[in-house]
Write an enzyme that holds these catalytic residues in place. Structure first.
Site, PDB file in Angstrom:
ATOM      1  N   ALA A  62      50.527  32.362  -7.706  1.00  0.00           N
ATOM      2  CA  ALA A  62      50.936  32.634  -9.076  1.00  0.00           C
ATOM      3  C   ALA A  62      50.224  31.627  -9.982  1.00  0.00           C
ATOM      4  O   ALA A  62      49.756  30.590  -9.518  1.00  0.00           O
ATOM      5  CB  ALA A  62      52.447  32.465  -9.179  1.00  0.00           C
ATOM      6  N   GLY A 101      51.855  33.432  -4.032  1.00  0.00           N
ATOM      7  CA  GLY A 101      51.848  34.808  -4.521  1.00  0.00           C
ATOM      8  C   GLY A 101      50.611  35.571  -4.063  1.00  0.00           C
ATOM      9  O   GLY A 101      50.648  36.803  -3.961  1.00  0.00           O
ATOM     10  N   GLU A 104      51.448  36.681  -0.657  1.00  0.00           N
ATOM     11  CA  GLU A 104      52.500  37.705  -0.799  1.00  0.00           C
ATOM     12  C   GLU A 104      51.886  39.030  -1.265  1.00  0.00           C
ATOM     13  O   GLU A 104      52.340  40.103  -0.870  1.00  0.00           O
ATOM     14  CB  GLU A 104      53.564  37.225  -1.782  1.00  0.00           C
ATOM     15  CG  GLU A 104      54.371  36.060  -1.217  1.00  0.00           C
ATOM     16  CD  GLU A 104      55.318  35.463  -2.244  1.00  0.00           C
ATOM     17  OE1 GLU A 104      54.830  34.938  -3.261  1.00  0.00           O
ATOM     18  OE2 GLU A 104      56.540  35.520  -2.023  1.00  0.00           O
ATOM     19  N   GLU A 124      54.620  27.146  -1.665  1.00  0.00           N
ATOM     20  CA  GLU A 124      55.531  26.990  -2.808  1.00  0.00           C
ATOM     21  C   GLU A 124      56.439  25.778  -2.685  1.00  0.00           C
ATOM     22  O   GLU A 124      56.755  25.115  -3.676  1.00  0.00           O
ATOM     23  CB  GLU A 124      56.393  28.257  -2.972  1.00  0.00           C
ATOM     24  CG  GLU A 124      55.652  29.448  -3.565  1.00  0.00           C
ATOM     25  CD  GLU A 124      54.945  30.304  -2.527  1.00  0.00           C
ATOM     26  OE1 GLU A 124      54.758  29.831  -1.381  1.00  0.00           O
ATOM     27  OE2 GLU A 124      54.577  31.445  -2.844  1.00  0.00           O
TER      28      GLU A 124
HETATM   29  N1  3HC Z   1      47.773  28.191 -11.001  1.00  0.00           N
HETATM   30  C1  3HC Z   1      47.100  27.657 -12.039  1.00  0.00           C
HETATM   31  N2  3HC Z   1      46.039  26.818 -11.886  1.00  0.00           N
HETATM   32  C2  3HC Z   1      45.670  26.534 -10.648  1.00  0.00           C
HETATM   33  C3  3HC Z   1      46.326  27.058  -9.515  1.00  0.00           C
HETATM   34  C4  3HC Z   1      47.419  27.934  -9.727  1.00  0.00           C
HETATM   35  N3  3HC Z   1      48.085  28.493  -8.716  1.00  0.00           N
HETATM   36  N4  3HC Z   1      45.730  26.590  -8.403  1.00  0.00           N
HETATM   37  C5  3HC Z   1      44.723  25.803  -8.817  1.00  0.00           C
HETATM   38  N5  3HC Z   1      44.687  25.773 -10.173  1.00  0.00           N
HETATM   39  C6  3HC Z   1      43.716  25.058 -11.026  1.00  0.00           C
HETATM   40  C7  3HC Z   1      43.788  23.543 -10.819  1.00  0.00           C
HETATM   41  O1  3HC Z   1      44.741  22.982 -11.681  1.00  0.00           O
HETATM   42  C8  3HC Z   1      42.376  23.119 -11.155  1.00  0.00           C
HETATM   43  O2  3HC Z   1      42.278  23.098 -12.566  1.00  0.00           O
HETATM   44  P1  3HC Z   1      41.266  22.063 -13.274  1.00  0.00           P
HETATM   45  O3  3HC Z   1      39.908  22.416 -12.787  1.00  0.00           O
HETATM   46  O4  3HC Z   1      41.516  22.318 -14.723  1.00  0.00           O
HETATM   47  O5  3HC Z   1      41.701  20.700 -12.822  1.00  0.00           O
HETATM   48  C9  3HC Z   1      41.531  24.290 -10.653  1.00  0.00           C
HETATM   49  O6  3HC Z   1      42.426  25.391 -10.540  1.00  0.00           O
HETATM   50  C10 3HC Z   1      40.891  24.051  -9.289  1.00  0.00           C
HETATM   51  O7  3HC Z   1      41.905  23.609  -8.387  1.00  0.00           O
HETATM   52  P2  3HC Z   1      41.627  22.454  -7.321  1.00  0.00           P
HETATM   53  O8  3HC Z   1      40.960  21.308  -7.970  1.00  0.00           O
HETATM   54  O9  3HC Z   1      42.912  22.217  -6.624  1.00  0.00           O
HETATM   55  O10 3HC Z   1      40.568  23.190  -6.372  1.00  0.00           O
HETATM   56  P3  3HC Z   1      40.375  23.065  -4.810  1.00  0.00           P
HETATM   57  O11 3HC Z   1      39.234  23.931  -4.490  1.00  0.00           O
HETATM   58  O12 3HC Z   1      40.376  21.641  -4.389  1.00  0.00           O
HETATM   59  O13 3HC Z   1      41.699  23.725  -4.159  1.00  0.00           O
HETATM   60  C11 3HC Z   1      43.397  25.385  -3.882  1.00  0.00           C
HETATM   61  C12 3HC Z   1      41.950  25.084  -4.315  1.00  0.00           C
HETATM   62  C13 3HC Z   1      43.576  25.130  -2.385  1.00  0.00           C
HETATM   63  C14 3HC Z   1      43.677  26.826  -4.189  1.00  0.00           C
HETATM   64  C15 3HC Z   1      44.372  24.470  -4.658  1.00  0.00           C
HETATM   65  O14 3HC Z   1      44.061  24.544  -6.027  1.00  0.00           O
HETATM   66  C16 3HC Z   1      45.821  24.798  -4.507  1.00  0.00           C
HETATM   67  O15 3HC Z   1      46.427  24.422  -3.531  1.00  0.00           O
HETATM   68  N6  3HC Z   1      46.402  25.491  -5.505  1.00  0.00           N
HETATM   69  C17 3HC Z   1      47.802  25.775  -5.565  1.00  0.00           C
HETATM   70  C18 3HC Z   1      48.188  26.851  -4.612  1.00  0.00           C
HETATM   71  C19 3HC Z   1      49.655  27.144  -4.745  1.00  0.00           C
HETATM   72  O16 3HC Z   1      50.496  26.268  -4.765  1.00  0.00           O
HETATM   73  N7  3HC Z   1      49.998  28.425  -4.815  1.00  0.00           N
HETATM   74  C20 3HC Z   1      51.350  28.824  -4.943  1.00  0.00           C
HETATM   75  C21 3HC Z   1      51.716  28.901  -6.378  1.00  0.00           C
HETATM   76  S1  3HC Z   1      53.432  29.268  -6.625  1.00  0.00           S
HETATM   77  C22 3HC Z   1      53.550  30.907  -6.298  1.00  0.00           C
HETATM   78  O17 3HC Z   1      52.594  31.527  -5.928  1.00  0.00           O
HETATM   79  C23 3HC Z   1      54.892  31.523  -6.529  1.00  0.00           C
HETATM   80  C24 3HC Z   1      54.978  32.884  -5.934  1.00  0.00           C
HETATM   81  O18 3HC Z   1      55.642  32.820  -4.696  1.00  0.00           O
HETATM   82  C25 3HC Z   1      55.728  33.826  -6.802  1.00  0.00           C
END
Ligand code: 3HC
Ligand code: NAI
Length: 700
Positions: A62, A101, A104, A124
């Site tokens: 998400a 997400g 999912e 998450e």
């Molecule tokens: N939403 C918004 N921005 C995000 C994001 C997300 N899910 N994931 C990454 N970004 C942004 C980062 O803030 C960063 O922004 P910046 O360049 O302005 O600093 C940019 O994307 C690149 O991210 P990373 O520097 O972390 O890039 P990497 O290549 O090192 O890692 C990744 C990539 C493994 C995808 C890592 O970004 C990550 O772990 N992201 C989060 C994944 C996550 O937690 N997903 C679950 C979200 S909650 C959800 O999905 C709820 C659902 O169940 C309904």
């Protein structure tokens, strides 16, 4: 259709392609785009649909920036329901990381294929959340409840091949993913494969052993450190077993909403973005050139040097470890080998991995062996004269352009730089112990440190998997400077009537991994004792060291001698209160004329936390830290501050800076002018109704 999603038909297979850089997060326009494409695919002549992504990854979750804001239609569950109910096979084609997400979304497809390097996961929990779009209901239906529990409560991603073995991925694709996925879709159509909806799978509750959920809840809560998400995940898994899927999904959504609105999740989302922001240096353009780092060297193979050498070897960078003589070198190498051995025993590395890593570490006792290094990190005893001597030697030995870094905890990086003819190449790299484990790297910019040296060091930090935060030069930099007040108050609380157990357990309940008193025992009370003996302590307040000094002088050095503030069980290392220590504390209190009293948990927390906040504010106003969020990063990644509290500055914002400031004034009144001198920035923000978060934004 939104520009973030395109739809086309190739060889009678519809291809939905998501393009929302950098990580294809499920922002509103992506959700809308997918929903539109599904609407089209439902009616057109395509025989199956492939969902894929452009750029470096499949959907990584998400859009976290949307949390905490008013919801925008369409919601993810609506999109996923349209996908799952599509009248033809829909296949997710995964590369990079399908997370949260994103995974999912893949689980709502009828089939999933992936390239072997892909990973899938539900992280998450690391944001104080649970999978809110069916993850807790669909994963147990395929992989079983136990595997779902491990995957969702750990949040760790799983390689595609393992996910394939677990049934979460149906097909591993060799070669081009999209071509392969289209071919796979064609095969499914040609073989008349059914629309496999995970929702149609029933979990046979007879396969769940009695008491499973009770135990799962216990396990989840044991590692939670104040987080509620793990507990709620178990509730969702229970719902997956006990309720029909639509009711289970409802329950999941309800608990997801509770978590999204919790302070814990807000704190953890704050840290997610703070970690990434800390890597960005204000005023340092992105295109700043960087120096190439192909070979590193470490001076001093003790506690820190050995751990730092491991960081380089783990990242595949050859490193020379230089010690004072063969004997010291042998000792250092043995410890490295032993540490790797422990990792092998835990099953996290193979013997072959260790061999490869050890092969990257070369021992040396001659400075000529480090002349070719691109970066040298000094990690010898904490003594300024010795460090200056070593830097003069490095200046004479190292090739031009080599970065000369010091791991000093407290010494003046500018004074160290001045011992060389190239202060522009000198920088501080303050690792935390154990250096191969702790994520934080404080990068200390000296007055003359060149921009490219700074940019290179920050980049190198990321390469060796550290979380970097920039600090200016001051005594103790960001983290240790703040820690002084925290440790001092813990000691004063003992003299005022708390037991060690009371201080530690209160702060552990707050979420600290270990309380400050027990931490002293772990680090060894003799370390501070020796440091005090080697410097002039005249004029110091003796109270914060009084008990510790007594303990050391009676042979109680902490865990290593079996006793310190606590007695330690020799087998389990469990800590036990000791009336002898309580007597020593009472005697010392009497000596200083301190009357012992009942102290509340609330006071213990405020007395220990607010010095962090107050000193943090001073650090900000002096420009030592770039942002309040950087200070939070330092504390969460370097000092095991509870991530669910978001770091000391975020925590202070939650408490209200006016309240924090008033408490600081109250403590100043009761406990002394000097220790509780409020920071100007804290006063200003308190008086203007501001917050550290708003201050950060204002500073840009
Ligand atoms: N939403 C918004 N921005 C995000 C994001 C997300 N899910 N994931 C990454 N970004 C942004 C980062 O803030 C960063 O922004 P910046 O360049 O302005 O600093 C940019 O994307 C690149 O991210 P990373 O520097 O972390 O890039 P990497 O290549 O090192 O890692 C990744 C990539 C493994 C995808 C890592 O970004 C990550 O772990 N992201 C989060 C994944 C996550 O937690 N997903 C679950 C979200 S909650 C959800 O999905 C709820 C659902 O169940 C309904
Ligand atoms: P240590 O005492 O474990 O190791 C120091 C090593 O340096 C010894 O093995 C010694 O033989 C070697 N050494 C001394 N003089 C040398 C010389 N001239 N040439 C080559 N090697 C030499 O010390 P530790 O704990 O590793 O600390 C090193 C530095 O890291 C210090 O500046 C300390 O303040 C800093 N630091 C320590 C942390 C800790 O928790 N131990 C945390 C963060 C920083």
């Amino acid at each position: 259709m939104s520009q973030a999603v395109s739809y086309s038909i190739r060889d009678k297979i519809g291809v939905i392609s998501v393009k929302n850089p950098p990580v294809n997060a499920l922002s509103q326009r992506v959700r809308e785009g997918i929903l539109d494409a599904i609407g089209k695919a439902r009616k057109d002549k395509s025989e199956a649909v492939v969902l894929c992504c452009e750029g470096r990854t499949f959907i990584a979750g998400a859009d976290i920036t949307e949390f905490g804001k008013p919801p925008m239609e369409p919601g993810l569950p609506e999109v996923l329901s349209a996908m799952e109910n599509l009248n033809k096979p829909i296949i997710a084609a995964i590369h990079g990381t399908a997370l949260g997400g994103g995974f999912e979304t893949a689980l709502a497809c009828h089939y999933r294929c992936a390239i072997a390097s892909a990973k899938v996961g539900l992280p998450e929990v690391k944001l104080g959340l649970l999978p809110g779009a069916g993850g807790t209901q669909r994963v147990p239906r395929i992989a079983g409840v136990r595997a779902a529990f491990d995957m969702i409560t750990s949040g760790n991603p799983i390689p595609a091949k393992i996910a394939h073995d677990m049934g979460l991925i149906n097909e591993i694709i060799e070669g081009d993913l999209v071509e392969g996925a289209i071919g796979y879709a064609r095969d499914l159509v040609d073989s008349g494969a059914p629309l496999k909806r995970i929702r149609d799978i029933n979990i046979d509750s007879a396969t769940i052993e009695p008491g499973f959920f009770e135990q799962a809840r216990k396990r989840a809560n044991a590692r939670a450190r104040g987080q509620i998400a793990p507990d709620r995940i178990v509730s969702c898994l229970e719902a997956a077993v006990e309720l029909p899927i639509d009711k289970g999904l409802e329950r999941e959504r309800e608990l997801f909403r509770e978590l999204v609105n919790s302070t814990e999740s807000a704190a953890m989302r704050h840290i997610f973005f703070a970690e990434r922001l800390a890597a960005k240096i204000k005023g340092l353009p992105r295109e700043t050139p960087v120096r190439e780092i192909k070979q590193a060297a470490i001076i001093g193979g003790g506690t820190m040097g050995g751990g730092i050498a491991m960081c380089f070897a783990n990242a595949g960078i050859p490193v020379v470890l230089l010690e004072i003589n063969e004997e010291a070198l042998d000792r250092g190498m043995k410890i490295i080998r032993k540490n790797y051995g422990i990792t092998v025993k835990r099953g996290k590395l193979t013997d072959a991995d260790v061999k490869k890593r050890m092969g990257l570490i070369t021992g040396a006792t001659d400075y000529a062996d480090i002349a070719g290094a691109d970066i040298v990190i000094e990690a010898v005893f904490e003594n300024l004269d010795l460090k200056k001597e070593i830097f003069a030697r490095l200046d004479a030995t190292c090739k031009p352009g080599a970065i000369l870094a010091t791991n000093t905890s407290y010494q003046d990086v500018d004074a160290i730089a001045a011992a060389t003819s190239r202060p522009q190449d000198v920088i501080g790299t303050h690792f935390f112990s154990p250096a191969n484990v702790m994520r934080l790297l404080e990068v200390v910019r000296g007055e003359k440190t060149a921009d490219d040296v700074l940019a290179t060091t920050m980049g190198l930090g990321k390469r060796i998997r550290k979380v970097c935060a920039l600090s200016g030069v001051c005594y103790g930099f960001i983290g240790n400077r703040m820690l002084t007040g925290y440790g001092r108050e813990a000691q004063l609380l003992l003299l005022e009537g708390c037991t060690p157990q009371q201080v530690d357990s209160t702060l552990e309940k707050f979420g600290m991994a270990m309380g400050p008193v027990a931490m002293g025992d772990l680090a060894g009370l003799d370390v501070g004792y020796k440091a005090r003996q080697s410097r002039n302590t005249e004029g110091d307040d003796p109270r914060p060291y009084a008990v510790s000094t007594r303990l050391v002088e009676s042979g109680r050095l902490g865990q290593k001698s079996g006793a310190g503030y606590y007695k330690y069980d020799s087998d389990t290392r469990a800590r036990n209160s000791d009336p002898e220590v309580e007597a020593i504390i009472r005697e010392e209190a009497e000596k200083f004329g301190i009357e012992q009293r009942e102290i509340s948990e609330e006071e213990i927390i405020a007395r220990c936390m607010y010095p962090l906040v107050n000193e943090g504010a001073k650090i900000l106003e002096e420009g030592i830290a770039q942002r309040a969020s950087d200070v939070d990063v330092v504390y969460v990644f370097g000092y095991a501050f509870p991530v669910a509290k978001g770091g000391p500055m975020f925590y202070a914002d939650q408490m209200g800076l006016k309240n924090v400031y008033e408490k600081v004034l109250e403590f100043q009144d009761k406990h002394g002018e000097k220790n509780w001198q409020p920071a100007n920035l804290l006063r200003e923000l308190a008086e203007s109704g501001g917050s550290f978060a708003a201050w950060d934004k204002q500073q840009g």
